[in-house]
Design a protein around this motif. Structure first.
Motif, PDB file in Angstrom:
ATOM      1  N   THR A 213      17.576   8.486  20.820  1.00 50.64           N
ATOM      2  CA  THR A 213      18.812   8.965  21.452  1.00 50.64           C
ATOM      3  C   THR A 213      19.902   7.907  21.456  1.00 50.64           C
ATOM      4  O   THR A 213      21.021   8.180  21.904  1.00 50.64           O
ATOM      5  CB  THR A 213      18.543   9.405  22.902  1.00 50.64           C
ATOM      6  N   ALA A 214      19.603   6.713  20.981  1.00 44.56           N
ATOM      7  CA  ALA A 214      20.591   5.634  20.987  1.00 44.56           C
ATOM      8  C   ALA A 214      21.569   5.806  19.823  1.00 44.56           C
ATOM      9  O   ALA A 214      21.256   6.445  18.816  1.00 44.56           O
ATOM     10  CB  ALA A 214      19.887   4.279  20.889  1.00 44.56           C
ATOM     11  N   PRO A 215      22.764   5.235  19.939  1.00 42.56           N
ATOM     12  CA  PRO A 215      23.720   5.302  18.820  1.00 42.56           C
ATOM     13  C   PRO A 215      23.327   4.347  17.712  1.00 42.56           C
ATOM     14  O   PRO A 215      22.413   3.527  17.871  1.00 42.56           O
ATOM     15  CB  PRO A 215      25.032   4.856  19.485  1.00 42.56           C
ATOM     16  N   LEU A 216      24.013   4.453  16.596  1.00 44.66           N
ATOM     17  CA  LEU A 216      23.870   3.487  15.505  1.00 44.66           C
ATOM     18  C   LEU A 216      25.167   2.703  15.431  1.00 44.66           C
ATOM     19  O   LEU A 216      26.225   3.263  15.139  1.00 44.66           O
ATOM     20  CB  LEU A 216      23.595   4.196  14.178  1.00 44.66           C
TER      21      LEU A 216
ATOM     22  N   LEU B 232      37.861  11.167  28.881  1.00 43.04           N
ATOM     23  CA  LEU B 232      36.541  11.230  28.256  1.00 43.04           C
ATOM     24  C   LEU B 232      35.423  11.191  29.299  1.00 43.04           C
ATOM     25  O   LEU B 232      34.401  11.858  29.146  1.00 43.04           O
ATOM     26  CB  LEU B 232      36.376  10.080  27.261  1.00 43.04           C
ATOM     27  N   LEU B 233      35.623  10.429  30.368  1.00 48.38           N
ATOM     28  CA  LEU B 233      34.608  10.356  31.424  1.00 48.38           C
ATOM     29  C   LEU B 233      34.520  11.650  32.217  1.00 48.38           C
ATOM     30  O   LEU B 233      33.429  12.162  32.479  1.00 48.38           O
ATOM     31  CB  LEU B 233      34.906   9.194  32.371  1.00 48.38           C
ATOM     32  N   ASN B 234      35.659  12.203  32.587  1.00 44.89           N
ATOM     33  CA  ASN B 234      35.674  13.342  33.509  1.00 44.89           C
ATOM     34  C   ASN B 234      35.602  14.691  32.812  1.00 44.89           C
ATOM     35  O   ASN B 234      35.158  15.670  33.409  1.00 44.89           O
ATOM     36  CB  ASN B 234      36.939  13.295  34.382  1.00 44.89           C
ATOM     37  N   GLU B 235      36.054  14.752  31.554  1.00 51.63           N
ATOM     38  CA  GLU B 235      36.095  16.043  30.863  1.00 51.63           C
ATOM     39  C   GLU B 235      35.065  16.168  29.743  1.00 51.63           C
ATOM     40  O   GLU B 235      34.632  17.269  29.435  1.00 51.63           O
ATOM     41  CB  GLU B 235      37.504  16.272  30.278  1.00 51.63           C
TER      42      GLU B 235
ATOM     43  N   MET C 290      38.606  -3.733  25.220  1.00 52.69           N
ATOM     44  CA  MET C 290      37.394  -2.935  25.067  1.00 52.69           C
ATOM     45  C   MET C 290      36.535  -2.944  26.341  1.00 52.69           C
ATOM     46  O   MET C 290      35.605  -2.151  26.455  1.00 52.69           O
ATOM     47  CB  MET C 290      36.571  -3.452  23.885  1.00 52.69           C
ATOM     48  N   LYS C 291      36.848  -3.847  27.255  1.00 50.63           N
ATOM     49  CA  LYS C 291      36.028  -3.967  28.460  1.00 50.63           C
ATOM     50  C   LYS C 291      35.976  -2.656  29.235  1.00 50.63           C
ATOM     51  O   LYS C 291      34.940  -2.258  29.754  1.00 50.63           O
ATOM     52  CB  LYS C 291      36.574  -5.091  29.347  1.00 50.63           C
ATOM     53  N   ARG C 292      37.128  -1.950  29.274  1.00 51.13           N
ATOM     54  CA  ARG C 292      37.172  -0.675  30.002  1.00 51.13           C
ATOM     55  C   ARG C 292      36.211   0.341  29.382  1.00 51.13           C
ATOM     56  O   ARG C 292      35.531   1.094  30.082  1.00 51.13           O
ATOM     57  CB  ARG C 292      38.607  -0.143  29.995  1.00 51.13           C
ATOM     58  N   LEU C 293      36.137   0.363  28.052  1.00 51.20           N
ATOM     59  CA  LEU C 293      35.219   1.275  27.363  1.00 51.20           C
ATOM     60  C   LEU C 293      33.757   0.909  27.642  1.00 51.20           C
ATOM     61  O   LEU C 293      32.920   1.785  27.869  1.00 51.20           O
ATOM     62  CB  LEU C 293      35.467   1.244  25.858  1.00 51.20           C
ATOM     63  N   ILE C 294      33.480  -0.387  27.618  1.00 46.85           N
ATOM     64  CA  ILE C 294      32.095  -0.837  27.804  1.00 46.85           C
ATOM     65  C   ILE C 294      31.614  -0.549  29.216  1.00 46.85           C
ATOM     66  O   ILE C 294      30.516  -0.007  29.422  1.00 46.85           O
ATOM     67  CB  ILE C 294      31.975  -2.341  27.474  1.00 46.85           C
ATOM     68  N   THR C 295      32.430  -0.886  30.221  1.00 53.49           N
ATOM     69  CA  THR C 295      32.016  -0.680  31.612  1.00 53.49           C
ATOM     70  C   THR C 295      31.895   0.794  31.963  1.00 53.49           C
ATOM     71  O   THR C 295      31.137   1.168  32.861  1.00 53.49           O
ATOM     72  CB  THR C 295      33.004  -1.353  32.576  1.00 53.49           C
TER      73      THR C 295
ATOM     74  N   GLY D 133      30.761   3.000  29.845  1.00 58.69           N
ATOM     75  CA  GLY D 133      29.677   3.561  29.047  1.00 58.69           C
ATOM     76  C   GLY D 133      30.142   4.293  27.808  1.00 58.69           C
ATOM     77  O   GLY D 133      29.344   4.949  27.136  1.00 58.69           O
ATOM     78  N   LEU D 134      31.425   4.186  27.457  1.00 61.15           N
ATOM     79  CA  LEU D 134      31.952   4.854  26.276  1.00 61.15           C
ATOM     80  C   LEU D 134      31.796   4.012  25.015  1.00 61.15           C
ATOM     81  O   LEU D 134      32.041   4.485  23.909  1.00 61.15           O
ATOM     82  CB  LEU D 134      33.431   5.200  26.485  1.00 61.15           C
ATOM     83  N   MET D 135      31.404   2.765  25.192  1.00 63.63           N
ATOM     84  CA  MET D 135      31.122   1.880  24.055  1.00 63.63           C
ATOM     85  C   MET D 135      29.846   1.119  24.382  1.00 63.63           C
ATOM     86  O   MET D 135      29.668   0.648  25.506  1.00 63.63           O
ATOM     87  CB  MET D 135      32.283   0.908  23.828  1.00 63.63           C
ATOM     88  N   PHE D 136      28.955   1.018  23.417  1.00 62.05           N
ATOM     89  CA  PHE D 136      27.641   0.415  23.622  1.00 62.05           C
ATOM     90  C   PHE D 136      26.838   1.178  24.679  1.00 62.05           C
ATOM     91  O   PHE D 136      25.964   0.612  25.335  1.00 62.05           O
ATOM     92  CB  PHE D 136      27.751  -1.065  24.026  1.00 62.05           C
ATOM     93  N   GLY D 137      27.162   2.447  24.869  1.00 60.57           N
ATOM     94  CA  GLY D 137      26.420   3.252  25.836  1.00 60.57           C
ATOM     95  C   GLY D 137      25.118   3.763  25.252  1.00 60.57           C
ATOM     96  O   GLY D 137      24.979   3.959  24.038  1.00 60.57           O
TER      97      GLY D 137
END
Length: 449
Positions: free
Chosen positions: A82-85, A402-405, A1-6, A8-12
């Motif tokens: 604007t934050a997620p739940l 997800l980041l680029n598109e 999950m580290k890749r997602l977190i860094t 910004g796709l998780m806990f963003g």
């Protein structure tokens, strides 16, 4: 999950709480709601004020959502809207919280300048041990106040002011006047600066819940039903006409079609259907080839076509079904019959224009899991669970895509997939005699029972 977190796709988009004043206010609210406090001086919160760091510290990921019902919340700033739940138990909770903040933004802005606002999404259910209790959830009422009860005291002061102005001899009531002065010292001038929050209630009839392995409840329909992600065994006798397990694809397809909840992508207005189909095919290709040692990073459209030709025998049935549909849409090829038992069926649909479109798109994302983009947009919790089991090659491709598109234009991407505001420049229509056939037998042929 580290890749997602860094990335910004998780806990963003969480709100950073790092000042002593905000931490102190948070602790006051936390103690007010739960009797607990945090020793952390730096943490992040979501739209409800939930913090993963605080949950870890307290060893209680449900410290603001006991038993997964009646979610409590702590507002330190209106920017939380604007934050997620995180770890949502009901699909409606974030929308309710956001609407509450937006409807009361001026008042909340003033209140949170001095204190935290703490509250709860209240319904009549406090225990989720029995699936039948879900049907008792009909209306959500928001209760909120500052930790020092400023709104409650302002209401008390307003009542006393009304007595003072309207009751005979109230001008001579020294006790009433003293009480008014004392309350005014705590609330300020409520005549010039009213302190109140709108009383807000929300009907909750159609929703998804994480309870019991994941359930989609559609109660406000002509043909109501429940769809159970983990299967319907163990749910007991529910007070609703139809109950389907997620594996009953034919029956689910029939349910969605009879209630008018879905439409075929190639007939939907406001999207480039061919582009959507190509993207879904790319996602299927990535899923099939990720474990085959194929380098997928930075592939262009030409590269993806070349990969499809080279590895055609390794691609799944749904890829070839969408290819036939794309050929019909672009080149006038033979109309493909994609029946409801085809693994491609739910990839060809999106929610039609109705009030529960988001819920239906969430269900479709679970029924068409190889479309990781729709899964990420519509059902993040399920996306995160499935991401954990993917190969490193697929993870890298998904994050890059997800980041680029997607992240660069989230609003545009959502509108391109689900929006209906802009008509298509070149609307794709079936052959003249096909429209009548579609109306008679459903979007891709007869729904098999």
């Amino acid at each position: 999950m580290k890749r997602l977190i860094t990335s910004g796709l998780m806990f963003g988009n969480l709100i950073h709480v790092d000042s002593p004043a905000l931490v102190e206010r948070y602790n006051r609210a936390l103690k007010h709601l739960t009797g607990k406090q945090t020793g952390l001086t730096d943490f992040y919160i979501d739209i409800s004020g939930y913090s993963p760091e605080v949950g870890d510290e307290l060893d209680d990921p449900l410290y603001l959502n006991h038993a997964g019902v009646n979610r409590q919340f702590i507002l330190l700033t209106t920017a939380q809207k604007t934050a997620p739940l995180l770890d949502a138990k009901f699909s409606t909770s974030r929308g309710i919280l956001r609407q509450f903040i937006e409807e009361n933004e001026p008042a909340l802005f003033a209140l949170t300048a001095r204190d935290a606002v703490a509250g709860e999404l209240v319904n009549s259910v406090f225990d989720m041990s029995d699936p039948k209790r879900l049907f008792d959830i009909r209306r959500i009422v928001i209760e909120a106040d500052t930790t020092n009860g400023r709104i409650r005291r302002a209401a008390e002061l307003d009542q006393k002011v009304s007595r003072f102005l309207n009751e005979e001899d109230a001008w001579f009531d020294d006790v009433l006047i003293a009480e008014m002065i004392g309350l005014a010292g705590e609330t300020g001038d409520i005549v010039r600066n009213p302190v109140s929050l709108k009383k807000m209630e929300f009907e909750q009839r159609d929703f998804w819940t994480a309870h019991f392995g994941g359930l989609y409840l559609f109660q406000d329909l002509e043909l109501p039903g429940v769809i159970a992600s983990a299967g319907k065994e163990g749910l007991g006798d529910l007070p609703i006409e139809y109950v389907f397990g997620l594996e009953e694809r034919n029956r689910i397809a029939n349910f969605l079609d009879l209630n008018g909840l879905v439409e075929p992508i190639v007939k939907a207005r406001g999207i480039d259907a061919s582009a959507v189909l190509r993207q879904k095919m790319d996602f299927m290709m990535v899923d099939a080839l990720a474990d085959a040692g194929v380098d997928l990073a930075g592939r262009s459209r030409t590269d993806m076509r070349r990969l499809a030709r080279t590895h055609a025998s390794q691609l799944p049935e749904e890829f070839h079904a969408l290819a036939a549909l794309l050929n019909w849409a672009e080149s006038g090829g033979k109309w493909p019959t994609i029946a409801s038992d085809s693994p491609a069926y739910f990839y060809t649909l999106r929610a039609s224009g109705h009030k529960d479109a988001d819920l239906v798109n969430m269900l479709l994302a679970e029924l068409a899991p190889k479309d990781f983009r729709q899964l990420f947009i519509c059902h993040k919790e399920l996306f995160y669970r499935r991401y954990a089991g993917w190969s490193d090659t697929k993870k890298a491709y998904v994050v890059e895509y997800l980041l680029n598109e997607y992240q660069v234009d989230k609003v545009g991407a959502r509108k391109a997939l689900f929006g209906r505001d802009a008509p298509m420049e070149e609307e794709i229509k079936p052959e003249p005699d096909m429209d009548q056939l579609i109306e008679l037998v459903g979007p891709w042929g007869p729904v098999r029972r």
